[in-house]
Structure formats: C-alpha cells, structure tokens
Design an enzyme around this catalytic site. Structure first.
Site, PDB file in Angstrom:
ATOM      1  N   SER A 147      42.484  36.540  43.081  1.00  0.00           N
ATOM      2  CA  SER A 147      43.844  36.528  41.889  1.00  0.00           C
ATOM      3  C   SER A 147      43.016  36.579  40.400  1.00  0.00           C
ATOM      4  CB  SER A 147      44.345  35.323  42.742  1.00  0.00           C
ATOM      5  OG  SER A 147      44.740  36.256  44.164  1.00  0.00           O
ATOM      6  N   LYS A 195      48.818  29.404  34.243  1.00  0.00           N
ATOM      7  CA  LYS A 195      49.602  30.193  35.208  1.00  0.00           C
ATOM      8  C   LYS A 195      50.208  28.834  36.043  1.00  0.00           C
ATOM      9  CE  LYS A 195      47.899  32.122  40.026  1.00  0.00           C
ATOM     10  NZ  LYS A 195      47.008  32.915  40.813  1.00  0.00           N
ATOM     11  N   SER A 253      46.631  37.713  42.636  1.00  0.00           N
ATOM     12  CA  SER A 253      48.256  36.927  42.011  1.00  0.00           C
ATOM     13  C   SER A 253      48.109  36.506  40.259  1.00  0.00           C
ATOM     14  CB  SER A 253      48.287  35.462  43.012  1.00  0.00           C
ATOM     15  OG  SER A 253      47.550  34.518  42.094  1.00  0.00           O
TER      16      SER A 253
END
Lengths: 484, 492
Positions: free
Chosen positions: B180, B75, B156
């Site tokens: 997320s 990420k 997210s």
C-alpha cells in the site's frame, strides 16, 4: 469410596476463573480496584479505540507462574495469547485475549480430602491467563442496557481440572482447596463477593464401565455453596431424565440461585464458533529459567506442607492442623502466638490451637468478624496459655480472662491483677477452706466415709466456691484427700 | 511559490527566509482547494496555519529540527488528536481521536505541519483507492494513449501518493500491509518505503492486519524518504511488536559507494514480465553494475505462494481487528434496530463498504472451526517458508533483491470497474512478499513507460538493513534522473 447414586456415577470437571491480584489490568495501565464508579477505570485500550495495542502486565505472568508451581504443574517456557472472537457490548474489541493453543501452565494436581477423610488427587489440565470482559447492566432502565468497562481487561487465570471429581462434595472441596492455595500464593484474593472467583462446572453421569455421558456445562457459579446446590440439582435432573429414558443433551445451562435450579442457556447446535487465532499484537511469552527460579524462591510454604509441619512440629491433630491452615492468615496468627509463648511449642501449641479454634472462632462467628478484625493482639492468647501452664490461673478463670480480653483488649496479666483472679496456690489457705467445708458438711463426710466416693466432687466444688473459683484444682484434690 | 519543493529545499529556504512556513502552508492549502484530485479527506486549515505560525517563531528563534515548518499530508489511517480520523470509512465518518499516533507524534515532535488527512482505500483494503467512502482519488497524470481517462493513484495510500505527485504537500505518510505504500509510489513516480516490521510503531494506526501493517513515507525523492523515515521510526513501549534497534540517519547512506553490494535477481519475479518491464529491469541492473554492484541470479521458490498466503492472513486478522467497529461506542450506529443483534448487523452493514465486507467474510471463513487448519494454519506455515526462503536463498548470498514494484503502470478508473477482486489483488504480487517476511522494501521510480507513465523498481533488503536500500535507491534515482522525468509528465 462408593459414590454411586442409584447405580449412576457422577463425573465433574471444573473451570475456575480467578482474578489475578494485580493493581493494573492485563494489557493496560488502568486500575483493577473494585467498587469504583462505572467507566472510571477505562483506558483507550480498554475501550478498544482504533489503533490501541495491548502491553502485557508481567506481574500477572509472575503470579500465574507461582500458581503453576503451587499446583505442581509444568511451567511452559513458551506460551502465547490467542484471540477468542465474539460480539457482545461489554467486549469492546470483539475478542477476548486468552491462551487456547499454548497455555502457560499444564498438568498440575490438587489434593483434596474426601468425605471419609482420605485424600484424593484431582488433576489440573491447564491454567491459562486471559482478560475479563466488562459488565452489562440490563435492569437500570426498561428500554436500554448499560455497559460498565471497569472490569474489562482485568487479568484472570482460568484453571481447568480434568473430569476427576465424582460428587458435589469433592467439587466443593476442590474449589475450597484451590482457593486456599491461590490465597497462600497471593495470586488471587478469591473474593467471591467481588466476583473474583467464578466457576463453570461440567457434569455428566454414566453407569460405571460405560463411556462418559453427554456433559452439561453450568456457567458462572459465584460461590462454593451455589456450586454444591447447582451440582446437586443437576445430578438429580440428569438421573431422573436418564431413568425416564430421556437423553441428556450437550448444552450450556445457567444456575438460578434464587430458584436453586439450572436451566438451558444454549444448546450445542447454537454453540459459538470463536475463531481462535494467535493475537498478532502480542509476541509469545518466553520465560527464562532465571525468572522461573526467582518465582520458585519467592514461593511461600503451601497449605499441605504447612499442615504436615503443624502436625509434626506442634503435635496438632490432623483436623486442628487443617482448620488452622485453611486460611494463611489463621496459620500465621497461630504461629505468631506459638512464638510469643514462653513455653516450648510442644507444651503450648496444642493449647493455643484449641483457644483459637474453639473460643476465638466462636466469638468471630458470633460477631461476624474476620481474624484481622479482632481488637487485641494474638500474642495475648499466648500470654493466657502461659498463665495457665504456670498455674497462675486455672482453666475456668482463663475463660473469664479470655472474655474480658476480647472485650477490652487488655493483656491477660492486667485483667488477672485488676480482678484479683490469681490462682490460690497457698497450702494453708486452701487447707483452711477445706477444713471449713468439712466442718460444715458432717452428713456428707459421714456418707463419704461409708464409701460414697462420688461425693468427692461435692467437696471440690464447695472448696472452689469458698475460694471464689481461684483455687488450684490439683492442690485442692491433694489436700482434700489428706483431710478426708 | 516554488514548485515541487523537497524537504531539504524547504528547510534551507525557511532558514534563508525566502518564505515562511505560514506562507508555504497557505500556498499548499490554496493548491488543495483548487485541486480536483480528491487527495484529501480532511483538510485542517486552521490547525495547519497555527502550527506553521509556531514553526516560524521557532525558526526565528534559531531552532532547527528535521521537519520544522514542513507541511505534510497524513494518511487518514493515523489517529490524530483532535483531527477527524476516518480510515476512509463511513464507520468512522465522525471519529475524532483524543490521542495522537506514535508515528504522527514523532513527526510533530520534529516540527512538521499537518495539512490534512489523505484519501485511501477503506481501512487500507484496496489497490486503487476506489474503495474509499469519500470517493475515488486521481493521479495528476494521464496516459499518452488515453488522455481523457482519469488514472487511479493505486492504493491503499492513494491519496498520499496523489497529494505528493500533484505537489499538494511536501511529503506524506502512508502505510503498507501488502504493498500500500510501494504500489501507489510506483504509480505516481515517487519514492515509497515500507520499513522492516517493528521499525515504526503501530500504536495509534487504525489496524488492518496487525502482523503485516507498517508505517512508512511516500516522498518526492530518496532523500525525503530518508528524512521522513528517520522521523517516523521509533521504539515504542506501547507497541509490543516494536523492535528496539538503532535508527540511523538514513540520509547518511545517500551518496555512499555501493561498490561490492550484491544485488539478487530472483527468476520467479521476472517470469511473466513484458518486454518493456524487462528492459527497465535490465537498465536498472546496468546502472547498479556501473556503480560497482555485483548481480547475482537467485531463486526464491516460495514466491508464488506469498499472495495466496497474504489473502488468508490479512483478512483473518482484519476480520478480528474490525470487530470493534460495532455500532456500540464511537462508530456509525444504525438508526433502526430492535435488539443488539440488529444493532450490530445494521450498523456494520451500513458502515462498511463492499471490499471491507468481502475481506471480513473471507477472514471469518478461514478462521472458522473446521477450516482453520486448511487455510489459516497452512498460510502461517507458508509464511514461515517464505521467511526461510529469503534467509537461506537470498540474504545468504546477496544484500538486496531487485524486482519490479508492480505488474502494470497506473490504470484508469474504467479499467478497475472491469476487474474482478482477484485481478485487483494481483497488483500486490511483487510487494506482498516483503510484508509476509517482515522485510524492508522500497519502490523507487526508474523510468517512464511508452505510454508516459512512471514505472518503479523495488529493492527488498534484509531485516533492519534499510541503509542498504537507501544507498542503492539513491544510485538508481541519480541514474534515472527521475526528478526531471516527473516534471515532464506533470507538464503533460
């Protein structure tokens, strides 16, 4: 003591920011050394790079605990760090980590000496630990500013007093005393040239019996002298304003040391909202009893205690004891000398104190040196005093020896031997000299015998001169009386 | 190349020389190039191939490490040394860290190969990956009822979920502040775990809300999640909120009997569920019961307050955490400004997207003098109540709490455009509680909806009891036979 000025009472509270003496910063491993090239002591954390986190420097907490103990404050077993949010280029993270809601120390007291010699207690509301910001430099270039982050994250203690001071004198005494305590404890160097001690002063005036007036904060005063000047200026400004019927507004002012005046920085309406909240990157600081006890056991003797002991054990006057205990180095030097003396402290200490305060300080002042910079061991003063006490030399010769000693660093005995300054104790030599003086001064002898006793001094002087200043004054007195 | 490889399969194949890490890495790089899902913000082709080559040499030398030669997606919230780290923001468009986050360093130490940095909501603020400065990102799936609509992967950690779901990596890292990891994992039919707060170091993770942020994996199955979490977790002196606990081999829990494990069903979590959702929950309960678990009805009365508290605490911390992006040092700096005030205003106005600005404003508001007690302080009190509620009314009676992960399945980009911010925030309704309480929670896929989309269930465990979660999740995974289901939906 009546501190009123034209019927106005002055109310002063101080916030002192003292740099905590740690080698590394409050939340990073960067050095706190002074005077390095710009931005050479900056870690990723200090520069607030993404994802960087604070790790508390426990040494700073230990020193804050000791400081709290040193002002008889309450050491809070749970304290916490909060963020104070504001934007400024020398504050890279956009917040300063401080302790608003739960400071580490609360409710201390500092005793100061007032102008009339009596003592007064100034209450300390709190001490909290916080980070310093970096430094913005605006005068290197006409069209841009520079930022030096070496200071960024340096640990500070903010020591906040209650509004207990009633004159600029008291305020200056308070900072002096606080400085002495911090230096004793070793929690701050308080080196004002390096910005290690900075003061924000809150000041208001009111008529006694009425509520406190609106207070004005004077920010960032970096010497005790400037503190006095800033307060004196501000007191006068406020009194004049009040007498002219003007209102004093709550505001923040800056002291301009070049012009010796204060001027408005921002008014209350423009006060910043710092949006304090607990720093989620740090856990509460939880102190164990064992840790507090350990700090207690490491506490040095504090200035007030030391002063009392000097008065009691060494029979010093209060003023001598105060001068000797103002700096721990001075007190240590004095005690080392007392220990080195072959005489009992009650005989030698007073003399040693006198030699340090009068003669040594005069030289240090003249040469603009500190006690650490003297070129001879302090024990030499003890030797000098011992030589006086055992009558090897008299007081007058001692001054000569002292002057020699400070110049070349030789031991007093050496100097005396080299220059042949040993006091003449021999009865016959002195008597011979006196006989000579009497024979050479028939007129004065006549007058003396007719009752002009003041002439005795003349004979002493002549005898001493004949003995090149080395005669034992007591013996001279005794034999002169016999011979005359 | 084989498809949908898991970590243990890759490890076995690499040892058996079925292919090299270099070949596998090259395969994924090719797949990423062909993909139009926008799952990656940065692909580090050269570095990945170089790392794969080194891994191959080590494998040849007989070295064996948990992730040796395994290509992963990271990420773009983790600072990676020498690799651009943007947090999907224009603000950090050109930021290349000179340091490696603790979590990614742990993965590197275990031999992982990083393919690149995945798309995400800007600064991890969002539930659909549509707030990314680098554009939307999509799931490789479609609804049966609307095959033309592109679906968001949730957020997210949307890019990580999309990359794993579309087989553009073996496994991935995410981060979870309010859901997320778990919400995208649920949307994508993957396994995602947010561990106990303090298990993974936050050092080097771009901070959103420090007291809630946790690292964790998004993986193809429970076993991969176990391997990834074991590697990512570590006590870290550089993170003061990191906890010194034993980190077990989570794979050792897989296949362990769950007989007697007590599973709580909180009525507050099932009140508004649809028939289909209730059915899935019921089915999951039955699987667990069949494996010997005991089902216990519980009540967690504080549940409805978690989301409002979350949307005060998280923005408050974010408003402060994001103050460092000021245009002065490494961030985007506005071209035009006349003074420092304008430098700040213009740089931040240009550098931050709408959702980030909204949360900074919310956070600034709730921390302001005069509002602090009404909002922030109250939210902290609610947080304390929620923690106590879990302690007293859940974990005194049960080992795990079972809920759905999300209130809906993945939605279309078009649908998002018609949602208000608050409607989007409601996506976190089942997940934020675990963040607020600092508890470990996993989403594990349980079934496909009527419309052919994955649905996940959530297991919330007690502090540092990730093992219980892995045990039960493995049973659910086996029962749902989800590996086969995902292959079905990928084929369309």
């Amino acid at each position: 003591m009546d501190n009123l000025i034209k019927g106005w009472e002055v109310v002063i509270g101080l916030e002192v920011h003292a740099q905590i003496s740690t080698d590394t910063k409050l939340f990073s491993q960067s050095s706190t050394a002074f005077g390095s090239d710009p931005n050479t002591q900056v870690s990723f954390y200090d520069a607030a790079m993404p994802g960087m986190l604070p790790v508390l420097n426990e040494k700073a907490i230990d020193l804050a605990i000791k400081t709290g103990l040193g002002i008889k404050g309450t050491v809070n077993k749970i304290s916490r760090f909060d963020r104070k949010n504001y934007f400024y280029p020398d504050l890279p993270s956009g917040y300063q980590i401080s302790q608003l809601y739960h400071p580490i120390i609360t409710d201390g007291v500092i005793t100061i000496e007032q102008q009339d010699g009596t003592s007064k207690e100034i209450r300390v509301e709190r001490i909290h630990v916080e980070q310093d910001a970096g430094k913005s430099v605006h005068d290197l270039s006409p069209d841009c500013s520079y930022v030096d982050l070496n200071r960024s994250g340096t640990p500070l203690m903010e020591i906040v007093s209650r509004p207990d001071m009633r004159s600029s004198y008291e305020a200056m005494q308070y900072v002096k005393k606080l400085r002495t305590i911090l230096r004793y404890i070793g929690s701050s160097d308080c080196n004002m040239d390096q910005g290690n001690l900075r003061v924000d002063a809150n000041i208001s005036i009111h008529k006694p019996g009425t509520p406190f007036g609106n207070r004005v904060e004077i920010k960032n005063i970096n010497s005790i002298k400037f503190l006095g000047q800033a307060l004196d200026y501000e007191i006068e400004r406020q009194i004049i304003a009040q007498e002219m019927g003007e209102e004093i507004h709550q505001e923040t002012r800056l002291f301009d040391s070049a012009k010796c005046e204060t001027r408005t920085m921002r008014s209350k309406e423009n006060a910043e909202d710092y949006r304090y909240f607990p720093d989620p990157d740090l856990k509460p600081v939880i102190l164990t009893d064992a840790r507090i006890e350990k700090m207690k056991s490491e506490m040095p003797e504090l200035p007030d205690e030391k002063m009392a002991r000097f008065i009691n054990d060494y029979r010093l006057t209060q003023s001598d004891a105060k001068v000797l205990t103002e700096e721990i180095e001075t007190a240590d030097c004095f005690e080392r000398a007392v220990k080195a003396s072959k005489n009992k402290p009650e005989d030698s200490a007073k003399l040693i104190a006198n030699w340090i305060i009068v003669e040594l300080f005069a030289i240090l002042n003249k040469e603009n040196k500190t006690l650490q910079e003297i070129s001879f061991p302090i024990e030499n003063i003890a030797e000098l005093v011992d030589l006086i006490l055992d009558k090897t030399i008299n007081g007058k010769i001692a001054k000569t020896v002292f002057a020699e000693m400070t110049q070349n660093g030789k031991k007093p005995k050496e100097i005396i031997n080299e220059l042949g300054l040993v006091q003449i104790q021999d009865d016959k030599t002195i008597r011979d000299a006196i006989k000579n003086v009497i024979a050479n001064s028939p007129q004065q002898v006549e007058q003396y015998k007719q009752g002009k006793e003041q002439l005795f001094g003349f004979f002493v002087g002549q005898t001493m001169k004949a003995l090149q200043g080395k005669g034992n004054p007591e013996l001279i007195n005794k034999i002169l009386k016999e011979e005359l | 190349m084989k498809q949908n490889l898991t970590i243990s399969e890759v490890r076995k194949d690499l040892r058996n020389k079925e292919y090299t890490s270099y070949e596998l890495t090259q395969y994924y790089l090719d797949q990423i190039k062909k993909s139009d899902l926008n799952a990656y913000i940065t692909v580090c082709e050269d570095k990945a191939l170089e790392a794969a080559k080194i891994a191959d040499e080590k494998i040849a030398n007989g070295e064996d490490r948990p992730l040796l030669g395994v290509p992963l997606a990271i990420k773009d919230l983790y600072c990676t040394k020498g690799i651009k780290t943007t947090a999907a923001s224009k603000m950090l468009e050109n930021f290349v860290p000179e340091y490696e986050s603790t979590v990614t360093q742990n993965l590197l130490d275990d031999g992982a190969v990083f393919l690149g940095k995945t798309n995400m909501d800007e600064f991890a603020m969002g539930s659909a990956n549509v707030t990314s400065y680098f554009g939307e990102c999509y799931l490789p799936y479609r609804k049966k009822s609307a095959p033309d609509q592109k679906l968001v992967p949730g957020g997210s950690s949307g890019g990580s979920a999309a990359a794993v779901a579309a087989d553009l990596c073996v496994s991935s890292t995410g981060s979870d502040t309010g859901g997320s990891i778990r919400q995208p994992a649920a949307f994508a039919g993957l396994v995602g775990i947010k561990p106990t707060y303090g298990l993974c170091s936050r050092w080097g993770m771009v901070a959103f809300a420090s007291s809630l942020d946790q690292a964790g994996p998004i993986a193809k199955n429970v076993e991969d999640a176990a391997i990834m979490l074991k590697s990512m977790a570590s006590y870290d002196e550089k993170d003061s909120t990191s906890e010194k606990v034993d980190i077990p081999d989570y794979t050792s829990f897989l296949g362990q009997s769950i007989k007697g494990l007590r599973i709580g069903i909180a009525k507050e979590y099932i009140q508004d569920l649809s028939e289909e959702q209730l059915k899935i929950l019921e089915q999951t309960k039955n699987w667990l019961k069949d494996a010997g678990c005991e089902m216990v009805d519980i009540s967690l009365k504080t549940t409805p307050y978690a989301l409002p508290a979350y949307y005060i605490i998280a923005p408050a911390e974010a408003s402060s955490n994001l103050a460092r992006y000021d245009g002065v040092r490494y961030t985007h700096r506005a071209e035009h400004y006349n003074n420092i005030e304008e430098l700040y205003i213009n740089s931040r106005s240009e550098g931050f997207g709408e959702e980030v600005k909204r949360r900074i404003l919310t956070g600034t508001y709730v921390l302001s003098a005069g509002y602090y007690d009404a909002y922030y302080n109250k939210a902290l009190k609610i947080q304390k109540m929620i923690k106590d509620d879990f302690k007293n009314n859940a974990f005194s009676k049960v080992d795990l709490v079972l809920t759905l992960t999300t209130p809906s399945t993945a939605f279309a980009v078009e649908e998002i455009e018609h949602m208000s911010p608050v409607e989007i925030y409601l996506n976190d309704i089942f997940t934020v509680n675990a963040n607020i309480a600092g508890l470990p929670a996993m989403s594990v896929p349980a079934a496909l909806s009527k419309d052919g989309l994955p649905m996940g269930v959530q297991l919330i465990g007690n502090r540092f009891r990730e093992g219980d979660i892995f045990k039960a999740a493995h049973v659910i995974e086996q029962s749902a036979n989800f590996g086969e289901l995902r292959r079905q939906i990928l084929r369309g």
